[in-house]
Motif scaffolding. Structure first.
Motif, PDB file in Angstrom:
ATOM      1  N   LEU A  44       0.796  -1.228   0.000  1.00 41.97           N
ATOM      2  CA  LEU A  44       0.000   0.000   0.000  1.00 41.97           C
ATOM      3  C   LEU A  44       0.828   1.279   0.000  1.00 41.97           C
ATOM      4  O   LEU A  44       0.423   2.274  -0.617  1.00 41.97           O
ATOM      5  CB  LEU A  44      -0.950   0.006   1.199  1.00 41.97           C
ATOM      6  CG  LEU A  44      -2.076  -1.011   1.148  1.00 41.97           C
ATOM      7  CD1 LEU A  44      -2.932  -0.914   2.395  1.00 41.97           C
ATOM      8  CD2 LEU A  44      -2.925  -0.822  -0.090  1.00 41.97           C
ATOM      9  N   LEU A  45       1.980   1.278   0.675  1.00 39.82           N
ATOM     10  CA  LEU A  45       2.764   2.504   0.750  1.00 39.82           C
ATOM     11  C   LEU A  45       3.258   3.002  -0.612  1.00 39.82           C
ATOM     12  O   LEU A  45       3.132   4.195  -0.903  1.00 39.82           O
ATOM     13  CB  LEU A  45       3.929   2.332   1.722  1.00 39.82           C
ATOM     14  CG  LEU A  45       3.560   2.418   3.195  1.00 39.82           C
ATOM     15  CD1 LEU A  45       4.781   2.213   4.075  1.00 39.82           C
ATOM     16  CD2 LEU A  45       2.896   3.741   3.519  1.00 39.82           C
ATOM     17  N   GLY A  50       2.989   7.061  -4.581  1.00 42.51           N
ATOM     18  CA  GLY A  50       2.961   7.311  -6.021  1.00 42.51           C
ATOM     19  C   GLY A  50       1.768   8.150  -6.435  1.00 42.51           C
ATOM     20  O   GLY A  50       1.875   9.065  -7.257  1.00 42.51           O
ATOM     21  N   ALA A  51       0.607   7.858  -5.857  1.00 41.26           N
ATOM     22  CA  ALA A  51      -0.591   8.648  -6.152  1.00 41.26           C
ATOM     23  C   ALA A  51      -0.436  10.063  -5.633  1.00 41.26           C
ATOM     24  O   ALA A  51      -0.826  11.030  -6.305  1.00 41.26           O
ATOM     25  CB  ALA A  51      -1.825   7.982  -5.549  1.00 41.26           C
ATOM     26  N   LEU A  52       0.126  10.224  -4.448  1.00 40.56           N
ATOM     27  CA  LEU A  52       0.347  11.551  -3.885  1.00 40.56           C
ATOM     28  C   LEU A  52       1.297  12.362  -4.755  1.00 40.56           C
ATOM     29  O   LEU A  52       1.054  13.538  -5.037  1.00 40.56           O
ATOM     30  CB  LEU A  52       0.902  11.408  -2.464  1.00 40.56           C
ATOM     31  CG  LEU A  52       0.966  12.658  -1.615  1.00 40.56           C
ATOM     32  CD1 LEU A  52      -0.436  13.174  -1.351  1.00 40.56           C
ATOM     33  CD2 LEU A  52       1.681  12.364  -0.320  1.00 40.56           C
ATOM     34  N   ARG A  53       2.357  11.727  -5.216  1.00 43.94           N
ATOM     35  CA  ARG A  53       3.309  12.412  -6.090  1.00 43.94           C
ATOM     36  C   ARG A  53       2.667  12.762  -7.427  1.00 43.94           C
ATOM     37  O   ARG A  53       2.926  13.822  -7.996  1.00 43.94           O
ATOM     38  CB  ARG A  53       4.522  11.514  -6.302  1.00 43.94           C
ATOM     39  CG  ARG A  53       5.618  12.167  -7.054  1.00 43.94           C
ATOM     40  CD  ARG A  53       6.830  11.287  -7.099  1.00 43.94           C
ATOM     41  NE  ARG A  53       7.869  11.925  -7.885  1.00 43.94           N
ATOM     42  CZ  ARG A  53       8.962  11.340  -8.253  1.00 43.94           C
ATOM     43  NH1 ARG A  53       9.192  10.109  -7.893  1.00 43.94           N
ATOM     44  NH2 ARG A  53       9.846  11.976  -8.976  1.00 43.94           N
ATOM     45  N   SER A  54       1.816  11.886  -7.934  1.00 45.17           N
ATOM     46  CA  SER A  54       1.131  12.152  -9.200  1.00 45.17           C
ATOM     47  C   SER A  54       0.189  13.345  -9.080  1.00 45.17           C
ATOM     48  O   SER A  54       0.103  14.170  -9.983  1.00 45.17           O
ATOM     49  CB  SER A  54       0.356  10.912  -9.631  1.00 45.17           C
ATOM     50  OG  SER A  54      -0.390  11.164 -10.783  1.00 45.17           O
ATOM     51  N   VAL A  55      -0.514  13.442  -7.951  1.00 46.28           N
ATOM     52  CA  VAL A  55      -1.423  14.571  -7.744  1.00 46.28           C
ATOM     53  C   VAL A  55      -0.634  15.870  -7.645  1.00 46.28           C
ATOM     54  O   VAL A  55      -1.010  16.887  -8.233  1.00 46.28           O
ATOM     55  CB  VAL A  55      -2.289  14.335  -6.483  1.00 46.28           C
ATOM     56  CG1 VAL A  55      -3.020  15.598  -6.076  1.00 46.28           C
ATOM     57  CG2 VAL A  55      -3.264  13.217  -6.743  1.00 46.28           C
ATOM     58  N   ARG A  56       0.470  15.854  -6.924  1.00 46.48           N
ATOM     59  CA  ARG A  56       1.308  17.057  -6.822  1.00 46.48           C
ATOM     60  C   ARG A  56       1.845  17.462  -8.186  1.00 46.48           C
ATOM     61  O   ARG A  56       1.913  18.645  -8.501  1.00 46.48           O
ATOM     62  CB  ARG A  56       2.464  16.808  -5.872  1.00 46.48           C
ATOM     63  CG  ARG A  56       2.073  16.819  -4.441  1.00 46.48           C
ATOM     64  CD  ARG A  56       3.286  16.684  -3.555  1.00 46.48           C
ATOM     65  NE  ARG A  56       2.885  16.474  -2.174  1.00 46.48           N
ATOM     66  CZ  ARG A  56       3.659  15.952  -1.253  1.00 46.48           C
ATOM     67  NH1 ARG A  56       4.875  15.571  -1.552  1.00 46.48           N
ATOM     68  NH2 ARG A  56       3.215  15.786  -0.025  1.00 46.48           N
ATOM     69  N   CYS A  57       2.229  16.488  -8.991  1.00 44.87           N
ATOM     70  CA  CYS A  57       2.753  16.774 -10.327  1.00 44.87           C
ATOM     71  C   CYS A  57       1.660  17.339 -11.216  1.00 44.87           C
ATOM     72  O   CYS A  57       1.896  18.249 -12.008  1.00 44.87           O
ATOM     73  CB  CYS A  57       3.338  15.501 -10.928  1.00 44.87           C
ATOM     74  SG  CYS A  57       4.089  15.727 -12.538  1.00 44.87           S
ATOM     75  N   ALA A  58       0.432  16.817 -11.102  1.00 41.10           N
ATOM     76  CA  ALA A  58      -0.677  17.285 -11.934  1.00 41.10           C
ATOM     77  C   ALA A  58      -1.099  18.699 -11.559  1.00 41.10           C
ATOM     78  O   ALA A  58      -1.552  19.458 -12.413  1.00 41.10           O
ATOM     79  CB  ALA A  58      -1.860  16.331 -11.819  1.00 41.10           C
ATOM     80  N   ARG A  59      -0.977  19.072 -10.287  1.00 43.56           N
ATOM     81  CA  ARG A  59      -1.357  20.425  -9.864  1.00 43.56           C
ATOM     82  C   ARG A  59      -0.436  21.478 -10.443  1.00 43.56           C
ATOM     83  O   ARG A  59      -0.849  22.601 -10.690  1.00 43.56           O
ATOM     84  CB  ARG A  59      -1.331  20.530  -8.341  1.00 43.56           C
ATOM     85  CG  ARG A  59      -2.493  19.879  -7.674  1.00 43.56           C
ATOM     86  CD  ARG A  59      -2.437  20.102  -6.187  1.00 43.56           C
ATOM     87  NE  ARG A  59      -3.453  19.314  -5.514  1.00 43.56           N
ATOM     88  CZ  ARG A  59      -3.426  19.023  -4.245  1.00 43.56           C
ATOM     89  NH1 ARG A  59      -2.436  19.442  -3.480  1.00 43.56           N
ATOM     90  NH2 ARG A  59      -4.387  18.304  -3.702  1.00 43.56           N
ATOM     91  N   GLY A  60       0.809  21.137 -10.649  1.00 45.88           N
ATOM     92  CA  GLY A  60       1.783  22.093 -11.149  1.00 45.88           C
ATOM     93  C   GLY A  60       1.717  22.315 -12.645  1.00 45.88           C
ATOM     94  O   GLY A  60       2.361  23.204 -13.168  1.00 45.88           O
TER      95      GLY A  60
END
Length: 143
Positions: A44-45, A50-60
């Motif tokens: 799960l980690l 990975g999902a958290l990093r993807s969301v941060r990348c998409a916001r930028g």
């Protein structure tokens, strides 16, 4: 005599037969809980981070840089492609022996490991030219 008792892989030996000196200790509920808990955590980690990093990348990024989404045609073709892939894997495992499959997987992971290691070294800025340059520079004395 029951065949399960004489099976050398079930961890028991015959009553009168030779015993194996390398018996494994019995599993405890705490040990099993620790093993399953760590497996769950290790599964799960990476997904969470990975999902958290993807969301941060998409916001930028702006809307034109957003990744491509699945179309209805791709969604309709997916079950067919997945079925063909599973059939191919089934035939592959039926045709080739276990030794060849193990050899192929070992070679595959060996090459992937070498590529990942070289990419990591290259991304850290350590190149062969840099190392050669460092080895040619004189070393300053301590005293």
């Amino acid at each position: 005599m029951d065949s399960a008792l004489s099976d050398p892989h079930n961890g028991s030996a015959e009553a009168g037969g030779p015993t194996n000196s390398t018996t494994r200790p019995p599993s405890t509920p705490e040990g099993i809980a620790l093993a399953y808990g760590s497996l769950l955590l290790m599964a799960l980690l990476p997904i969470f981070f990975g999902a958290l990093r993807s969301v941060r990348c998409a916001r930028g990024k702006n809307a034109s840089d957003m990744p491509e989404t699945i179309t209805s045609r791709d969604a309709a073709r997916f079950p067919i492609i997945a079925s063909c892939t599973l059939l191919g894997l089934y035939l592959f495992f039926k045709i080739f022996s276990q030794e060849y499959i193990n050899l192929l997987l070992s070679m595959y992971f060996f090459v992937l490991g070498i590529l990942a290691l070289s990419h990591t070294i290259r991304s850290e800025g350590i190149s062969l030219q840099h190392l050669k340059q460092l080895s040619r520079e004189p070393v300053q004395g301590l005293g």
